[in-house]
Motif scaffolding. Sequence first.
Motif, mmCIF file in Angstrom:
data_model
loop_
_atom_site.group_PDB
_atom_site.id
_atom_site.type_symbol
_atom_site.label_atom_id
_atom_site.label_comp_id
_atom_site.label_asym_id
_atom_site.label_seq_id
_atom_site.Cartn_x
_atom_site.Cartn_y
_atom_site.Cartn_z
ATOM 1 N N LYS A 1 8.538 4.174 1.971
ATOM 2 C CA LYS A 1 8.733 2.793 2.391
ATOM 3 C C LYS A 1 10.028 2.625 3.191
ATOM 4 O O LYS A 1 10.886 3.498 3.200
ATOM 5 C CB LYS A 1 8.740 1.875 1.167
ATOM 6 C CG LYS A 1 7.411 1.861 0.410
ATOM 7 C CD LYS A 1 7.428 0.822 -0.688
ATOM 8 C CE LYS A 1 6.071 0.694 -1.348
ATOM 9 N NZ LYS A 1 6.047 -0.386 -2.358
ATOM 10 N N ASP B 1 4.197 5.344 7.913
ATOM 11 C CA ASP B 1 4.929 5.561 6.664
ATOM 12 C C ASP B 1 4.050 6.190 5.584
ATOM 13 O O ASP B 1 4.464 6.329 4.437
ATOM 14 C CB ASP B 1 5.516 4.244 6.141
ATOM 15 C CG ASP B 1 4.481 3.135 5.979
ATOM 16 O OD1 ASP B 1 3.381 3.240 6.581
ATOM 17 O OD2 ASP B 1 4.765 2.155 5.261
ATOM 18 N N GLN C 1 3.572 7.255 0.249
ATOM 19 C CA GLN C 1 4.185 6.323 1.191
ATOM 20 C C GLN C 1 5.704 6.363 1.054
ATOM 21 O O GLN C 1 6.240 6.222 -0.045
ATOM 22 C CB GLN C 1 3.693 4.893 0.924
ATOM 23 C CG GLN C 1 4.281 3.846 1.862
ATOM 24 C CD GLN C 1 3.777 2.438 1.559
ATOM 25 O OE1 GLN C 1 3.368 2.145 0.433
ATOM 26 N NE2 GLN C 1 3.808 1.584 2.568
#
Length: 214
Positions: free
Chosen positions: A81, A41, A79
């Motif tokens: 998520k 991720d 990132q």
Amino acid sequence: MASSAVDVSQFDHTPYYCEENVYFLCKNLCANGMAQPDGSDLYIIFISNDKKQTALWHQKASKFTDGLALWDYHVICVQRKSDSSIVVWDLDSALQFPSPLAFYVSETTRPWFQLFPEYQRFFRIVHAPIFLRYFASDRRHMKEPDGTWQAQPPANDPIVAEDGTVHNLNEYIEIRAADAVENVDGEMIDTVHSDKLGIVVKETQLEQFFTHIT
């Protein structure tokens, strides 16, 4: 802002070694459960241009009140998520850590600030699992011709790639306008997930890339 702040002091940071800082940041995020164990991720973003002069705001190293710094290149981690929120981890930023991507882009690159074309920023996107396997730096770029350091290096040993490569930072920071993709589509996303050097996108395509990831 939707994301919760994290204490930045828990992550190692050596000034002027942003690529190594991000490398170990990713490893720590994976190890402490703040990212997927395999780093799937996470994405590494190298920011630069043909001139190797990249203006970014809210940088801790800046001597200006607005945090403006002119880097030859900069490296951050993005990132995506599991709840589809997208945040930026930038150890050199004075903004909330991490910051939502849209907020970070608005505050750090100031899209409304008119730059000459040759100073436009471009972004190399590399998938973290690939980066952690193949990135290497023996820090040669931080040495003067007489062997002295331009800035004191991190205490840890230099990063060696899984295949034994000792230095390829130059390949990642070689970012040119001519290398930018025309469109961000499924094929380009597949390339990031398979190619050592990922893809280069324009500033207007950065957020678009992350909204296309499924």
